[in-house]
Structure formats: structure tokens, C-alpha cells
Write an enzyme that holds these catalytic residues in place. Structure first.
Site, PDB file in Angstrom:
ATOM      1  N   GLY A   1      -3.697   4.713   5.046  1.00  0.00           N
ATOM      2  CA  GLY A   1      -4.107   4.714   3.639  1.00  0.00           C
ATOM      3  C   GLY A   1      -2.946   5.081   2.742  1.00  0.00           C
ATOM      4  O   GLY A   1      -1.972   5.701   3.182  1.00  0.00           O
TER       5      GLY A   1
ATOM      6  N   THR B   1       0.823  -1.214   0.000  1.00  0.00           N
ATOM      7  CA  THR B   1       0.000   0.000   0.000  1.00  0.00           C
ATOM      8  C   THR B   1       0.857   1.265   0.000  1.00  0.00           C
ATOM      9  O   THR B   1       0.700   2.144  -0.855  1.00  0.00           O
ATOM     10  CB  THR B   1      -0.912   0.002   1.256  1.00  0.00           C
ATOM     11  OG1 THR B   1      -1.607  -1.241   1.286  1.00  0.00           O
ATOM     12  CG2 THR B   1      -1.887   1.152   1.232  1.00  0.00           C
TER      13      THR B   1
ATOM     14  N   GLY C   1     -11.850  -4.181   4.340  1.00  0.00           N
ATOM     15  CA  GLY C   1     -10.440  -3.773   4.258  1.00  0.00           C
ATOM     16  C   GLY C   1     -10.047  -2.710   5.274  1.00  0.00           C
ATOM     17  O   GLY C   1      -8.947  -2.164   5.209  1.00  0.00           O
TER      18      GLY C   1
ATOM     19  N   GLU D   1       8.215  10.037   9.906  1.00  0.00           N
ATOM     20  CA  GLU D   1       6.972  10.803  10.060  1.00  0.00           C
ATOM     21  C   GLU D   1       5.725   9.944   9.863  1.00  0.00           C
ATOM     22  O   GLU D   1       4.734  10.075  10.578  1.00  0.00           O
ATOM     23  CB  GLU D   1       6.956  11.957   9.046  1.00  0.00           C
ATOM     24  CG  GLU D   1       5.725  12.837   9.116  1.00  0.00           C
ATOM     25  CD  GLU D   1       5.627  13.576  10.436  1.00  0.00           C
ATOM     26  OE1 GLU D   1       6.457  14.460  10.684  1.00  0.00           O
ATOM     27  OE2 GLU D   1       4.721  13.267  11.237  1.00  0.00           O
TER      28      GLU D   1
ATOM     29  N   LYS E   1       2.881   3.977  18.676  1.00  0.00           N
ATOM     30  CA  LYS E   1       2.813   5.390  18.280  1.00  0.00           C
ATOM     31  C   LYS E   1       2.942   6.309  19.507  1.00  0.00           C
ATOM     32  O   LYS E   1       3.597   7.352  19.447  1.00  0.00           O
ATOM     33  CB  LYS E   1       1.503   5.662  17.541  1.00  0.00           C
ATOM     34  CG  LYS E   1       1.428   4.919  16.209  1.00  0.00           C
ATOM     35  CD  LYS E   1       0.016   4.865  15.661  1.00  0.00           C
ATOM     36  CE  LYS E   1      -0.036   4.176  14.315  1.00  0.00           C
ATOM     37  NZ  LYS E   1      -1.414   3.929  13.865  1.00  0.00           N
TER      38      LYS E   1
HETATM   39  N1  LIG Z   1      -1.031   0.909   5.151  1.00  0.00           N
HETATM   40  C1  LIG Z   1      -1.105   2.020   5.871  1.00  0.00           C
HETATM   41  O1  LIG Z   1      -2.082   2.746   5.804  1.00  0.00           O
HETATM   42  C2  LIG Z   1       0.024   2.395   6.804  1.00  0.00           C
HETATM   43  C3  LIG Z   1      -0.092   3.561   7.582  1.00  0.00           C
HETATM   44  C4  LIG Z   1       0.975   3.953   8.394  1.00  0.00           C
HETATM   45  C5  LIG Z   1       2.100   3.167   8.457  1.00  0.00           C
HETATM   46  N2  LIG Z   1       2.164   2.021   7.723  1.00  0.00           N
HETATM   47  C6  LIG Z   1       3.390   1.221   7.818  1.00  0.00           C
HETATM   48  O2  LIG Z   1       3.996   1.153   6.542  1.00  0.00           O
HETATM   49  C7  LIG Z   1       4.652  -0.084   6.382  1.00  0.00           C
HETATM   50  C8  LIG Z   1       4.138  -0.756   5.127  1.00  0.00           C
HETATM   51  O3  LIG Z   1       2.750  -0.948   5.243  1.00  0.00           O
HETATM   52  P1  LIG Z   1       1.852  -1.414   4.003  1.00  0.00           P
HETATM   53  O4  LIG Z   1       0.446  -1.240   4.442  1.00  0.00           O
HETATM   54  O5  LIG Z   1       2.307  -0.769   2.758  1.00  0.00           O
HETATM   55  O6  LIG Z   1       2.178  -2.966   3.982  1.00  0.00           O
HETATM   56  P2  LIG Z   1       1.791  -4.021   2.845  1.00  0.00           P
HETATM   57  O7  LIG Z   1       0.768  -3.482   1.928  1.00  0.00           O
HETATM   58  O8  LIG Z   1       1.534  -5.314   3.539  1.00  0.00           O
HETATM   59  O9  LIG Z   1       3.163  -4.143   2.036  1.00  0.00           O
HETATM   60  C9  LIG Z   1       4.308  -4.726   2.570  1.00  0.00           C
HETATM   61  C10 LIG Z   1       5.322  -4.900   1.448  1.00  0.00           C
HETATM   62  O10 LIG Z   1       6.501  -5.452   2.005  1.00  0.00           O
HETATM   63  C11 LIG Z   1       6.955  -6.464   1.133  1.00  0.00           C
HETATM   64  N3  LIG Z   1       7.744  -7.412   1.890  1.00  0.00           N
HETATM   65  C12 LIG Z   1       7.346  -8.279   2.834  1.00  0.00           C
HETATM   66  N4  LIG Z   1       8.389  -8.974   3.299  1.00  0.00           N
HETATM   67  C13 LIG Z   1       9.473  -8.554   2.605  1.00  0.00           C
HETATM   68  C14 LIG Z   1      10.841  -8.897   2.617  1.00  0.00           C
HETATM   69  N5  LIG Z   1      11.317  -9.814   3.440  1.00  0.00           N
HETATM   70  N6  LIG Z   1      11.664  -8.233   1.773  1.00  0.00           N
HETATM   71  C15 LIG Z   1      11.199  -7.303   0.933  1.00  0.00           C
HETATM   72  N7  LIG Z   1       9.910  -6.911   0.881  1.00  0.00           N
HETATM   73  C16 LIG Z   1       9.060  -7.554   1.702  1.00  0.00           C
HETATM   74  C17 LIG Z   1       5.722  -7.082   0.524  1.00  0.00           C
HETATM   75  O11 LIG Z   1       6.057  -7.734  -0.688  1.00  0.00           O
HETATM   76  P3  LIG Z   1       4.944  -8.417  -1.640  1.00  0.00           P
HETATM   77  O12 LIG Z   1       4.065  -7.303  -2.103  1.00  0.00           O
HETATM   78  O13 LIG Z   1       5.715  -9.012  -2.744  1.00  0.00           O
HETATM   79  O14 LIG Z   1       4.236  -9.416  -0.784  1.00  0.00           O
HETATM   80  C18 LIG Z   1       4.860  -5.824   0.321  1.00  0.00           C
HETATM   81  O15 LIG Z   1       5.143  -5.256  -0.907  1.00  0.00           O
HETATM   82  C19 LIG Z   1       4.396  -0.855   7.689  1.00  0.00           C
HETATM   83  O16 LIG Z   1       5.454  -0.636   8.578  1.00  0.00           O
HETATM   84  C20 LIG Z   1       3.141  -0.217   8.220  1.00  0.00           C
HETATM   85  O17 LIG Z   1       3.018  -0.327   9.629  1.00  0.00           O
HETATM   86  C21 LIG Z   1       1.164   1.615   6.893  1.00  0.00           C
END
Ligand SMILES: NC(=O)c1ccc[n+]([C@@H]2O[C@H](COP(=O)([O-])OP(=O)(O)OC[C@H]3O[C@@H](n4cnc5c(N)ncnc54)[C@H](OP(=O)(O)O)[C@@H]3O)[C@@H](O)[C@H]2O)c1
Length: 446
Positions: free
Chosen positions: A320, A30, A205, A147, A223
């Protein structure tokens, strides 16, 4: 006395596209995809703002072949995310994988050791290893920024570390988990049980397949630990924080809260006194007139009490693709502009070990709900238990439920020490007339 003039030399250059800043991104989910979209869609705008263009040059994720809706051609692909740190042309590594340890931690350490700046949205990583990584960053003249780790699109860490830098911050509190706020909002609006809203939120979702970190308060705790670290100049401390989630919130408590003039919110709270620091994650009743009471659905909000600024309130999307990527890109821009300062606002070596105030000494007011047999003498038993702990009652409601289900007795206490409030619960639980484990919810009037 001669006038002293401060001379500022502006180093204004037009955007230099011949020397782009190169970014490596680990994690193309995401947030990772959101960052690529902003860097792509706002390339000219960012180049003007930074003075040089910003380009993604290398990426890593688990599945190379997955269609992610963005063009990855031209980017070096790394099966192992830690490789990003050693690619010579990469100037900044952005970690968007997640998790406090594993590949995220390995990548952070490798990147900072090579003297490259490291940007992440990973609250778990920073809450658990923040001091170690901040130290590593300083030792290697690199920048560590996060951030997006707190409150998604709200620039709260920048506000604390920069906008409020002239203040002594005595406390802050906020709604820091959109999933919990969404669930509580729907429970109230639709009169639904927690489990039903959670199942629906997962289908839509709004909640993860494994929602434990969100609903049990751990995400909010990460946080809160980061916010407290920046606000008070201390290392993030997860160990001494009491953490409670929203699993046990029942629709009946949401209804009683309304009747008493409150709304239930999952809060992260941090307070500093002369004796130490108190951080807590609790579902709390907040007055309907409080700004946080009116923050609904998946929105986040933070209130910061600065001694000169007074209270300031920050509201916005806490998660998001767009909002979170917006904060990640703001960090990239800061590093590109050379706006560099210690990760927690003060040098890592000066982060204080402030004592944690004992949770059972906290003084507050409490909501307690009992389901009891409708029989004579019940009230006498209850008041005897209250007297034993010297807890005085501010308000009391007694109302019948279905005839065979007993009656609810709902009370709010005057100011009480937490240990007494918890002892009272034990006394109540032991009473023969009490039909189920009593409910206690803290009341926060700020
Ligand atoms: N989503 C939000 O709204 C949000 C908000 C604030 C903070 N965050 C933080 O942002 C970070 C990412 O969140 P997200 O929602 O984007 O997560 P996500 O959609 O689950 O994406 C995680 C990504 O990491 C990749 N990944 C997993 N294991 C890996 C590895 N060993 N080596 C390389 N890549 C790997 C996955 O690859 P594949 O796609 O190939 O499976 C995927 O592309 C997290 O720390 C989360 O807490 C997210």
C-alpha cells in the site's frame, strides 16, 4: 584498576535548511507518489530528525503528462530514469519502478557507480542482483537500502540487521504476500473457490491484472531470499528455493484444515542448520494457536528465531501507498543521518555460499486428501501404499460427498521425509479407486 570511561561526543546541530539533501525518484506510481507525500507533509519533522531538510529535485516515469495527485512543478523531469544518476545535485536515487532487470537494474548500476546512494522497494531486483549491487555500493562508498522490499511497512530488515544484530538467527518464517493472505482469508470466511476470490480481488485492486508473481509464490520467494540473506549472512539465492503458490488450494481443504485445528497460509520459510540452509515457499497448515494463523486479510507477519532474543514477531501492512512509502522514507533518513552499513549486514565479500539443503530430505508432517470410489477394498489399497513407503498415519477421516462423486479420505502423517510423502502421492494417483489427483499440503508446527 582505573575506571575506563567511554566518551561520546554528541554532534548536535539545529536543522540546516540551507543544505538540503536532494532526492531523485524514478517511478511515480503507488509508492513513488506516497514518498513524495511523506516528504511534503512531514518536511519539518524530517528536517528536525535528520538535521537538514530533504527535498525531491528530480523525477522520472513513463507518462510525463499524467495527473498523479501531487504537484511535480519544480522537479527536473527525466524521460530516461538512468539520467537521475548523473544529475549533479541528486544525492540519493530512489527506484520505484519495479522488475528485476530493465530500467531498475540499469539505474541501480549507474547510481552506485557514481557513488550515490540507492534506495529501492524492488524485491525482485534485490533477490536476483543483490550481491552484485551490494558489492558495487561498497566499492563506491555508497549505501544500498531496500527496507520496503520486504513486508511493506514492517521494518523487518532493520530489525534483523540492527535490533537482532547480537543474535545468531536459526530461522525465520512469515506471511509475506498480502494478496495471497487476502485470498485465503476470503476463501475461508465466505466458503468461495480460489478463482472467484481472485477475480473479485482483481476488481477491488487487491490483486494485479497479472497475479502470477503473487499467487504462484514468486513474490514471497523474493522476500524470503532477502530475509535469509540478512539473517544468515549469505547472498540472496533464488535458484535453490522450492516455490509453490496457492492456485490449487480448494475450499474443501480449508474446511478440513479447520476441523483438524489448522489454517492454511502461504509461508516463506528459511532455516539454517549445521549442514546448510533451507528456504521454501509453500502453502502450509499452521496450528490455529500459532501467531501466524491469526494474521488475516492483507496483513503480513514475520517471526524470527534469535538464539538470545528468542522468537520475535513483526506484524503490519505489507503493501500500500502509505506503509511502503514509510519504509522508503526510513531508508532515506538513515542515509541522510549517515547510518551506513553493508546492504546485507556484512560486507559483500563475506557473504557466505551456504549449501542449500535438499528439499526432498526435508522431514515434516503432511495432510493428504484423496477422492475415491466408495467401494470395498479401497482402504486396503491405501494402507498397502502407505506401508510400501513406511509412512505412518496420525489421523484419518473418511466422509461421503454426493453419491456419484465418491468419498473423501483425508489423512495426516507422522514425521515423514518429503521424498516418501511425494512417492506416496504417486502410488495413490496410480490406484484405480482414486478419482482425481490427490492433494498434499505440508503441516508446519514451527
Ligand atoms: N505497491 C505496493 O504496495 C508495493 C509494496 C512493496 C513494494 N513495492 C515495490 O515498489 C515498486 C513500485 O511499485 P508501485 O506499486 O508503486 O508500482 P506502480 O504503481 O506500477 O508504479 C510504477 C511506476 O514506474 C514507472 N515506470 C515504469 N517503467 C518506467 C521506466 N522505464 N522509466 C521510468 N519510470 C517507469 C511508471 O510510470 P507511469 O506512471 O508513467 O506509467 C509508474 O509511475 C515495485 O518494485 C514494487 O514491487 C510496491
Amino acid at each position: 584498576m582505573p575506571a575506563v570511561t567511554l566518551q561520546i561526543e554528541w554532534n548536535i546541530t539545529m536543522s540546516d535548511t540551507s543544505n538540503p539533501l536532494k532526492v531523485g525518484i524514478a517511478g511515480l506510481g503507488t509508492v513513488g507518489v506516497g514518498v513524495i507525500k511523506i516528504l511534503r507533509d512531514h518536511a519539518d519533522l524530517l528536517s528536525q530528525r535528520v538535521g537538514r531538510s530533504i527535498e525531491v529535485c528530480a523525477v522520472s516515469a513513463r507518462s510525463k503528462g499524467r495527473d498523479r495527485g501531487v504537484d511535480l512543478t519544480g522537479f527536473t523531469w527525466c524521460d530516461d530514469a538512468t539520467e537521475l544518476a548523473s544529475i549533479g545535485e541528486v544525492d540519493i536515487v530512489v527506484e520505484l519502478i519495479g522488475g528485476s532487470d530493465g530500467p531498475a537494474l540499469a539505474l541501480a548500476r549507474e547510481t552506485l557507480k557514481t557513488g550515490k546512494s540507492f534506495i529501492t522497494a524492488n524485491k525482485a531486483l534485490i533477490a536476483v542482483h543483490g550481491k552484485e549491487l551490494a558489492t558495487l555500493a561498497e566499492e563506491n562508498n555508497a549505501s544500498l537500502r531496500f527496507e520496503a522490499a520486504v513486508a511493506g511497512g514492517i521494518p523487518i530488515l532493520k530489525s534483523l540487521a540492527e535490533g537482532l544484530a547480537g543474535n545468531d538467527v536459526s530461522g525465520l518464517y512469515g506471511i509475506l504476500n498480502g494478496t495471497c493472505n487476502y485470498i485465503l482469508t476470503r476463501m475461508e470466511r465466505e466458503g468461495l473457490a480460489f478463482a472467484d476470490v481472485l477475480a473479485d480481488a482483481q476488481r477491488l485492486g487487491y490483486a494485479e491484472a497479472d497475479p502470477t508473481f503473487d499467487i504462484d509464490g514468486i513474490d514471497t520467494a523474493h522476500k524470503t531470499a532477502i530475509l535469509a540473506a540478512i539473517a544468515f549472512g549469505m547472498a540472496p539465492d533464488m535458484d535453490s528455493m522450492p516455490i509453490e503458490g496457492i492456485r490449487n488450494i480448494a475450499p474443501v481443504d480449508i474446511d478440513y484444515a479447520q476441523e483438524l485445528g489448522y489454517r492454511i497460509k502461504l509461508l516463506g520459510l528459511a532455516r539454517r542448520t549445521a549442514d546448510g540452509v533451507e528456504t521454501r515457499v509453500i502453502p502450509a497448515m499452521v496450528p490455529l494457536s500459532a501467531s501466524l494463523a491469526n494474521v488475516m486479510d492483507a496483513t503480513n507477519a514475520v517471526v524470527v528465531d534469535g538464539d538470545f532474543s528468542g522468537p520475535t514477531v513483526y506484524v503490519g501492512a505489507g503493501a500500500g501507498e502509505g506503509p511502503t512509502a514509510s519504509s522508503v522514507v526510513a531508508d532515506i533518513i538513515d542515509v541522510a543521518r549517515g547510518n551506513v552499513y553493508p546492504a546485507f549486514g556484512v560486507p559483500a565479500a563475506s557473504l557466505q555460499n551456504l549449501p542449500a539443503l535438499p528439499a526432498d530430505k526435508h522431514s515434516g508432517t503432511y495432510y493428504i486428501r484423496l477422492r475415491v470410489n466408495d467401494q470395498p477394498g479401497v482402504m486396503a489399497d491405501i494402507t498397502a501404499a502407505l506401508a510400501r513407503e513406511s509412512v505412518s498415519i496420525e489421523s484419518l477421516i473418511q466422509r461421503g460427498t454426493a453419491p456419484d462423486e465418491g468419498v473423501y479420505i483425508v489423512m495426516t502423517t507422522h514425521q515423514t521425509v518429503e521424498s516418501s510423502a511425494l512417492s506416496i502421492l504417486k502410488h495413490f494417483t496410480a490406484l484405480e479407486c482414486v478419482l482425481e489427483t490427490p492433494t498434499l499440503i505440508r503441516i508446519e508446527t514451527f
